[in-house]
Design a protein around this motif. Structure first.
Motif, PDB file in Angstrom:
ATOM      1  N   HIS A  14      39.463  24.335  32.965  1.00 10.20           N
ATOM      2  CA  HIS A  14      39.826  25.674  32.592  1.00 10.20           C
ATOM      3  C   HIS A  14      40.407  25.746  31.322  1.00 10.20           C
ATOM      4  CE1 HIS A  14      42.371  29.326  32.974  1.00 10.20           C
ATOM      5  NE2 HIS A  14      41.374  29.999  33.137  1.00 10.20           N
ATOM      6  N   GLY A  17      38.186  25.736  28.364  1.00 14.47           N
ATOM      7  CA  GLY A  17      37.101  26.797  28.741  1.00 14.47           C
ATOM      8  C   GLY A  17      37.624  27.970  27.691  1.00 14.47           C
ATOM      9  N   ASP A  18      38.313  28.121  27.009  1.00 13.20           N
ATOM     10  CA  ASP A  18      38.712  29.196  26.226  1.00 13.20           C
ATOM     11  C   ASP A  18      38.367  28.628  24.551  1.00 13.20           C
ATOM     12  OD1 ASP A  18      40.167  31.873  25.600  1.00 13.20           O
ATOM     13  OD2 ASP A  18      41.317  30.496  24.505  1.00 13.20           O
TER      14      ASP A  18
ATOM     15  N   HIS B  14      34.332  26.556  30.628  1.00 17.77           N
ATOM     16  CA  HIS B  14      34.839  27.627  31.559  1.00 17.77           C
ATOM     17  C   HIS B  14      34.180  27.621  32.877  1.00 17.77           C
ATOM     18  CE1 HIS B  14      35.116  32.190  32.551  1.00 17.77           C
ATOM     19  NE2 HIS B  14      36.366  31.640  32.488  1.00 17.77           N
TER      20      HIS B  14
END
Lengths: 99, 99
Positions: A14, A17-18, B14
């Motif tokens: 996560h 994931g940006d 993501h």
DNA sequence: CAAACGATTGAACATATATTCAATTATTTG
DNA sequence: CAAATAATTGAATATATGTTCAATCGTTTG
């Protein structure tokens, strides 16, 4: 995979994931970079970089090292590099299949 | 890493960055599994699994294959497996450093 | 053809999250 | 010590996202 493992591993994915955060990590993958450098390279404010680095540090994806007024950050270990490499291979493969 | 690459790679990270979705992927990593099996294994509704599979399929992390009433899903390629393996190594390393 | 089964879809909602801006904290230097 | 520089913090906000529930679609079978 059990629930706990999934949560822990997903937490790291996560974080990567940006787009902004991913670029921050790759920016200090080879050698330590200070916040100003990272901000300029990625093209965002130092404030935003700092916010993201706090999360990355909390999950130990990067380590901090203050030198005078500046704080240098570097990616934690070689696993992150391998993960990124595999993922780039995956994307490259995709493009080969469907150009 | 340039902006476009970062966005594309971050998109995949993501997707793997949600515990439920990560477990769905690992569930059909070795062999094709139908939606019902996946839902039961992961412990969530078929509806939720279907929602997640739609996203995973759109980014080609899984492939779908209908057999009669059931639809079987399988993880896309070996890169995903390598990415997951490296990430598990990373987590294991972390635990070794700080037990 | 109708019933049953498996999977998908869409709307709705509560929550999480990335970003901005202003204020504050550390550290150096004049 | 005051000014300057670098980084962090907190509040505020707009947006994205995971989940649920009910309805619908596709396929098989009685």
């Amino acid at each position: 995979m059990v629930e706990d493992q999934a949560i822990e591993i997903a937490e790291i994915f996560h974080l990567l994931g940006d787009p902004t955060r991913l670029r921050i990590v790759t920016c200090c993958l080879e050698e330590p970079r200070n916040v100003g450098e990272i901000a300029e390279t990625v093209g965002v404010s130092a404030s935003l970089v700092s916010h993201h680095l706090r999360l990355l540090k909390a999950t130990r994806l990067v380590r901090a090292d203050r030198r005078g007024k500046q704080v240098f950050y570097v990616a934690a270990d070689e696993h992150v590099q391998k993960v990124l490499k595999d993922m780039m291979d995956h994307v490259a493969e995709q493009h080969r299949e469907a150009p």
